[in-house]
Design a protein around this motif. Structure first.
Motif, short mmCIF file in Angstrom:
data_model
loop_
_atom_site.label_atom_id
_atom_site.label_comp_id
_atom_site.label_asym_id
_atom_site.label_seq_id
_atom_site.Cartn_x
_atom_site.Cartn_y
_atom_site.Cartn_z
N LYS A 177 -7.60 -22.19 -26.57
CA LYS A 177 -8.18 -22.56 -25.30
C LYS A 177 -9.39 -23.47 -25.51
CE LYS A 177 -8.42 -19.78 -21.17
NZ LYS A 177 -8.96 -18.59 -20.56
N SER A 178 -9.62 -24.38 -24.59
CA SER A 178 -10.76 -25.28 -24.70
C SER A 178 -12.05 -24.50 -24.44
CB SER A 178 -10.63 -26.41 -23.68
OG SER A 178 -11.77 -27.21 -23.71
N LYS A 179 -13.04 -24.66 -25.30
CA LYS A 179 -14.30 -23.95 -25.14
C LYS A 179 -15.41 -24.92 -24.74
CE LYS A 179 -13.16 -20.22 -28.22
NZ LYS A 179 -13.58 -19.37 -29.32
N ASP A 180 -15.07 -25.91 -23.96
CA ASP A 180 -16.08 -26.85 -23.49
C ASP A 180 -17.07 -26.13 -22.61
OD1 ASP A 180 -14.88 -28.96 -24.79
OD2 ASP A 180 -13.64 -29.48 -23.06
N ILE A 181 -18.34 -26.48 -22.79
CA ILE A 181 -19.38 -25.88 -21.96
C ILE A 181 -19.37 -26.51 -20.58
CG2 ILE A 181 -21.87 -25.59 -21.71
CD1 ILE A 181 -22.02 -25.37 -24.73
N ARG A 182 -19.17 -27.83 -20.50
CA ARG A 182 -19.16 -28.53 -19.22
C ARG A 182 -17.74 -28.58 -18.67
NH1 ARG A 182 -23.85 -30.06 -17.94
NH2 ARG A 182 -23.22 -31.36 -16.22
N ILE A 183 -17.59 -28.16 -17.41
CA ILE A 183 -16.28 -28.18 -16.78
C ILE A 183 -16.34 -29.03 -15.51
CG2 ILE A 183 -15.51 -25.97 -17.71
CD1 ILE A 183 -16.27 -24.70 -15.03
N THR A 184 -15.21 -29.58 -15.12
CA THR A 184 -15.11 -30.40 -13.91
C THR A 184 -14.82 -29.49 -12.72
OG1 THR A 184 -14.26 -32.23 -15.22
CG2 THR A 184 -13.93 -32.34 -12.84
#
Length: 66
Positions: free
Chosen positions: A3-10
């Motif tokens: 899963k993507s663990k990006d802190i910033r989400i759209t």
């Protein structure tokens, strides 16, 4: 696949005033904005005052789910 663990989400912001008008009177449309938020700093739903071209004024735009 991980899963993507990006802190910033759209996120998508939608005019809360126009949503009520569509249900009641049948407005021309609904104002929507796309923005990003930091998942760790703002875990709650985002609400911002943005300009709505259908209402012709600044209104509260709330986060909706995709």
């Amino acid at each position: 696949m991980a899963k993507s663990k990006d802190i910033r989400i759209t996120v998508i912001l939608e005019c809360t005033t126009c949503v009520r008008k569509v249900v009641n009177k049948g407005s021309k449309g609904i104002s929507r904005y796309m923005t990003q938020k930091n998942r760790h700093n703002t875990p709650n739903r985002l609400e911002l005052r943005k300009f709505c071209p259908y209402c012709s004024k600044h209104t509260i735009h709330g986060e909706i789910t995709k």
